[in-house]
Design an enzyme around this catalytic site. Structure first.
Site, PDB file in Angstrom:
ATOM      1  CG  HIS A 268      -1.991   0.826   1.247  1.00  0.00           C
ATOM      2  ND1 HIS A 268      -2.217   1.679   0.307  1.00  0.00           N
ATOM      3  CD2 HIS A 268      -2.763   1.001   2.187  1.00  0.00           C
ATOM      4  CE1 HIS A 268      -3.324   2.296   0.610  1.00  0.00           C
ATOM      5  NE2 HIS A 268      -3.932   2.249   1.852  1.00  0.00           N
ATOM      6  CG  HIS A 307      -4.241   0.655  -8.220  1.00  0.00           C
ATOM      7  ND1 HIS A 307      -5.585   0.748  -8.075  1.00  0.00           N
ATOM      8  CD2 HIS A 307      -3.426   1.362  -7.352  1.00  0.00           C
ATOM      9  CE1 HIS A 307      -5.961   1.476  -6.644  1.00  0.00           C
ATOM     10  NE2 HIS A 307      -4.605   1.975  -6.490  1.00  0.00           N
ATOM     11  CG  ASP A 363       3.054   4.348  -3.838  1.00  0.00           C
ATOM     12  OD1 ASP A 363       2.904   5.170  -3.312  1.00  0.00           O
ATOM     13  OD2 ASP A 363       2.435   3.353  -3.584  1.00  0.00           O
TER      14      ASP A 363
HETATM   15  N1  CMC Z   1       4.866  -7.376 -10.001  1.00  0.00           N
HETATM   16  C1  CMC Z   1       4.731  -8.292 -10.464  1.00  0.00           C
HETATM   17  N2  CMC Z   1       3.323  -8.871 -10.730  1.00  0.00           N
HETATM   18  C2  CMC Z   1       2.257  -8.386 -10.314  1.00  0.00           C
HETATM   19  C3  CMC Z   1       2.488  -7.143  -9.654  1.00  0.00           C
HETATM   20  C4  CMC Z   1       3.498  -6.473  -9.420  1.00  0.00           C
HETATM   21  N3  CMC Z   1       3.819  -5.346  -9.088  1.00  0.00           N
HETATM   22  N4  CMC Z   1       1.101  -6.843  -9.152  1.00  0.00           N
HETATM   23  C5  CMC Z   1       0.371  -7.675  -9.685  1.00  0.00           C
HETATM   24  N5  CMC Z   1       1.049  -8.614 -10.246  1.00  0.00           N
HETATM   25  C6  CMC Z   1       0.409  -9.945 -10.699  1.00  0.00           C
HETATM   26  C7  CMC Z   1      -0.092 -10.845  -9.947  1.00  0.00           C
HETATM   27  O1  CMC Z   1       1.188 -11.685  -9.454  1.00  0.00           O
HETATM   28  C8  CMC Z   1      -1.082 -11.532 -10.624  1.00  0.00           C
HETATM   29  O2  CMC Z   1      -0.671 -12.426 -11.568  1.00  0.00           O
HETATM   30  P1  CMC Z   1      -1.515 -13.985 -11.898  1.00  0.00           P
HETATM   31  O3  CMC Z   1      -2.893 -13.469 -12.103  1.00  0.00           O
HETATM   32  O4  CMC Z   1      -0.605 -14.440 -12.973  1.00  0.00           O
HETATM   33  O5  CMC Z   1      -1.240 -14.554 -10.299  1.00  0.00           O
HETATM   34  C9  CMC Z   1      -1.801 -10.401 -11.274  1.00  0.00           C
HETATM   35  O6  CMC Z   1      -0.765  -9.521 -11.545  1.00  0.00           O
HETATM   36  C10 CMC Z   1      -2.848  -9.563 -10.570  1.00  0.00           C
HETATM   37  O7  CMC Z   1      -2.484  -9.255  -9.335  1.00  0.00           O
HETATM   38  P2  CMC Z   1      -3.081  -9.213  -8.089  1.00  0.00           P
HETATM   39  O8  CMC Z   1      -2.156  -9.533  -6.794  1.00  0.00           O
HETATM   40  O9  CMC Z   1      -4.227 -10.245  -7.905  1.00  0.00           O
HETATM   41  O10 CMC Z   1      -3.771  -7.943  -7.888  1.00  0.00           O
HETATM   42  P3  CMC Z   1      -4.266  -7.215  -6.801  1.00  0.00           P
HETATM   43  O11 CMC Z   1      -5.347  -6.322  -7.115  1.00  0.00           O
HETATM   44  O12 CMC Z   1      -4.417  -8.144  -5.424  1.00  0.00           O
HETATM   45  O13 CMC Z   1      -2.929  -6.238  -5.958  1.00  0.00           O
HETATM   46  C11 CMC Z   1      -1.534  -4.729  -5.742  1.00  0.00           C
HETATM   47  C12 CMC Z   1      -2.708  -5.109  -6.144  1.00  0.00           C
HETATM   48  C13 CMC Z   1      -1.225  -3.180  -5.853  1.00  0.00           C
HETATM   49  C14 CMC Z   1      -1.292  -4.965  -4.209  1.00  0.00           C
HETATM   50  C15 CMC Z   1      -0.379  -5.321  -6.401  1.00  0.00           C
HETATM   51  O14 CMC Z   1      -0.470  -5.176  -7.985  1.00  0.00           O
HETATM   52  C16 CMC Z   1       0.993  -5.269  -6.133  1.00  0.00           C
HETATM   53  O15 CMC Z   1       1.289  -6.107  -4.981  1.00  0.00           O
HETATM   54  N6  CMC Z   1       2.054  -4.167  -6.538  1.00  0.00           N
HETATM   55  C17 CMC Z   1       3.046  -3.786  -5.895  1.00  0.00           C
HETATM   56  C18 CMC Z   1       2.770  -3.140  -4.727  1.00  0.00           C
HETATM   57  C19 CMC Z   1       2.633  -1.617  -4.976  1.00  0.00           C
HETATM   58  O16 CMC Z   1       3.177  -0.894  -5.790  1.00  0.00           O
HETATM   59  N7  CMC Z   1       1.745  -0.904  -4.234  1.00  0.00           N
HETATM   60  C20 CMC Z   1       0.944   0.084  -4.416  1.00  0.00           C
HETATM   61  C21 CMC Z   1      -0.265   0.283  -4.732  1.00  0.00           C
HETATM   62  S1  CMC Z   1      -0.824   2.020  -5.213  1.00  0.00           S
HETATM   63  C22 CMC Z   1      -1.011   2.983  -4.027  1.00  0.00           C
HETATM   64  C23 CMC Z   1      -1.647   2.413  -2.851  1.00  0.00           C
HETATM   65  O17 CMC Z   1      -2.489   1.811  -2.784  1.00  0.00           O
HETATM   66  O18 CMC Z   1      -1.076   2.774  -1.814  1.00  0.00           O
END
Ligand code: CMC
Length: 428
Positions: A268, A307, A363
């Site tokens: 986050h 996201h 971010d």
């Molecule tokens: N790097 C590599 N793969 C990713 C990433 C990433 N940053 N984000 C998502 N994926 C992949 C994930 O492994 C999944 O693949 P598969 O469907 O093959 O298993 C697919 O993309 C969908 O991701 P998800 O984890 O189901 O998506 P989510 O909505 O649960 O998670 C998230 C969203 C923001 C937690 C995630 O994208 C992430 O961990 N990003 C990196 C951390 C980050 O930058 N966070 C800041 C978010 S914006 C500001 C805020 O909210 O505060």
């Protein structure tokens, strides 16, 4: 049959139900009537991590994640970032309308005159270890503030609520700046109420022996724009936490400490810190392909990408990229920018990221600006939390005034053991 309904046939019983549809949504409670027999509890929906569950109606922030649109109270984020300032946006988010000149002047005056913290809070902060993480100090001090303003527990009195909102918006930059000065072993700098909201914050961070601190206007404005971009983002993890804690009618300081704690995590608001650490670890543009390979092999996450809601370029990231250019004119270019640009270039062309709609989020570039402005990396989540104060508080007020809301209490699907008799320890 009404058009605004959903017809569900339960194949277990052959019975058909007509469920009302409002705002393209069905109410989960309407599923409860679907039963196999009279003793049946009734149907529930299962949605771990709330991927497809609306927990509230809201009029504050609109996001269209597919198109990359973000609006506060209907105003596009691009226009607010260009034409407004953080305090004006804070007023808009809280009250729903842009202030008149008179309303703005009064609002600014009230905020500016609540910036000092109780001396005991200063003493309390001085008790932290010299190398305490500023976000840990921020969260703990925020929770401790509830003991200084016990009337804040009277959450049903709108006047008392407003008073706590003024205090929180005004005092948290002071708490944040003290946590920064503490981590550097520097004396705390008291607020200067002649300066703007962000100008005063910069003064509390940077001021040394000068009689009157003059913030650099470009950096002051850049920080103000970054604050606007972080002010609210509807039902994210931190805001949902604020609403959940607030729903038990705790005071706003304690609820916000919980919201800030949720923000701290690297998935986050802590992602800006994680991005910088990732860029430093990559170290050179030539190492980017190898790093991307590791991400695709699921060894790493590309921090600052992806996201839950945006399946397009995060509009805040686009604005931050522009602000970065202005900041670098003053500070010189951050060498990590080249690595970030190369990561973005490769990721936006690569099938792994394209197929999953992974784009830079807010971010990805914010940390590069903060670092160019000489903020230590550990301060980044704090810089996210200060402006998010208004979003948390506006959402908290909206929740309290919403007659449909009650104490938040999800259901579960119990999959554990059935009833069994206790076995004495000697017999196990
Ligand atoms: N790097 C590599 N793969 C990713 C990433 C990433 N940053 N984000 C998502 N994926 C992949 C994930 O492994 C999944 O693949 P598969 O469907 O093959 O298993 C697919 O993309 C969908 O991701 P998800 O984890 O189901 O998506 P989510 O909505 O649960 O998670 C998230 C969203 C923001 C937690 C995630 O994208 C992430 O961990 N990003 C990196 C951390 C980050 O930058 N966070 C800041 C978010 S914006 C500001 C805020 O909210 O505060």
């Amino acid at each position: 049959m009404s058009k605004d309904t959903l017809t569900i046939t339960d194949n277990r019983t052959g019975r058909t139900y007509e469920i009302p549809v409002e705002h393209d949504t069905i109410q989960a409670m309407h599923l409860r009537q679907i039963k196999v027999n009279e003793d049946d509890f009734g149907m529930m929906s299962y949605d771990p991590a709330f991927k497809n569950t609306a927990s509230t109606k809201s009029t504050i922030t609109y996001i269209d994640g597919d198109k990359g649109i973000l609006r506060y109270r209907g105003y596009p984020i691009e226009q607010l970032a260009e034409k407004s300032n953080y305090l004006e946006v804070a007023y808009l988010i809280l009250y729903g309308e842009l202030p008149t000149k008179e309303q703005y002047d009064e609002w600014e005056h009230v905020i500016v005159h609540h910036t000092f913290v109780h001396e005991n809070i200063t003493q309390l902060m001085k008790a932290f270890r010299h190398d305490a993480h500023p976000m840990g100090m921020f969260i703990a001090t925020l929770a401790a503030m509830s003991t200084y303003y016990p009337e804040g527990r009277n959450i049903s009195d709108p006047w008392i609520r407003t008073k706590q909102i003024h205090r929180l918006i005004a005092k948290l930059p002071t708490v944040a700046a003290f946590s920064y000065r503490h981590s550097r072993g520097l004396p705390y700098v008291y607020p200067d109420n002649d300066l703007s909201y962000t100008g005063n914050f910069l003064s509390m961070l940077d001021k040394m022996t000068e009689v009157k601190y003059k913030p650099d206007p470009v950096l002051e404005r850049a920080l103000d724009v970054l604050f606007i971009l972080h002010a609210d983002h509807e039902q994210n993890c931190g805001t949902a936490t604020m609403r959940v804690i607030g729903s038990s009618h705790t005071d706003p300081y304690t609820a916000m400490a919980g919201a800030a704690a949720a923000l701290y995590g690297p998935l986050h608001g802590g992602a800006n810190e994680a991005v910088l650490r990732m860029l430093m670890e990559i170290g050179d543009v030539k190492n980017v392909p190898e790093f991307i390979k590791g991400v695709k092999n699921r060894e790493r996450l590309l921090m600052g990408f992806g996201h839950r809601v945006y399946k397009n370029y995060d509009p805040r990231a686009r604005i931050i990229k522009q602000v970065a250019d202005e900041v670098f004119e003053v500070t010189g270019k951050n060498p990590l920018l080249a690595i970030a640009l190369e990561l973005e270039r490769i990721a936006l062309e690569d099938d792994f990221f394209v197929q999953r709609n992974l784009y830079p989020n807010v971010d990805f570039y914010s940390g590069i600006i903060y670092q160019a402005m000489r903020f230590p990396i550990a301060m980044f989540p704090v810089l996210f939390a200060i402006p998010r104060t208004i979003g948390w508080l506006a959402q908290w007020v909206e929740m309290l005034e919403d007659s449909e809301q009650k104490i938040a209490r999800p259901r579960q699907i119990y999959l554990g053991e059935g009833e069994r008799d206790f076995v004495p320890m000697a017999d196990r």
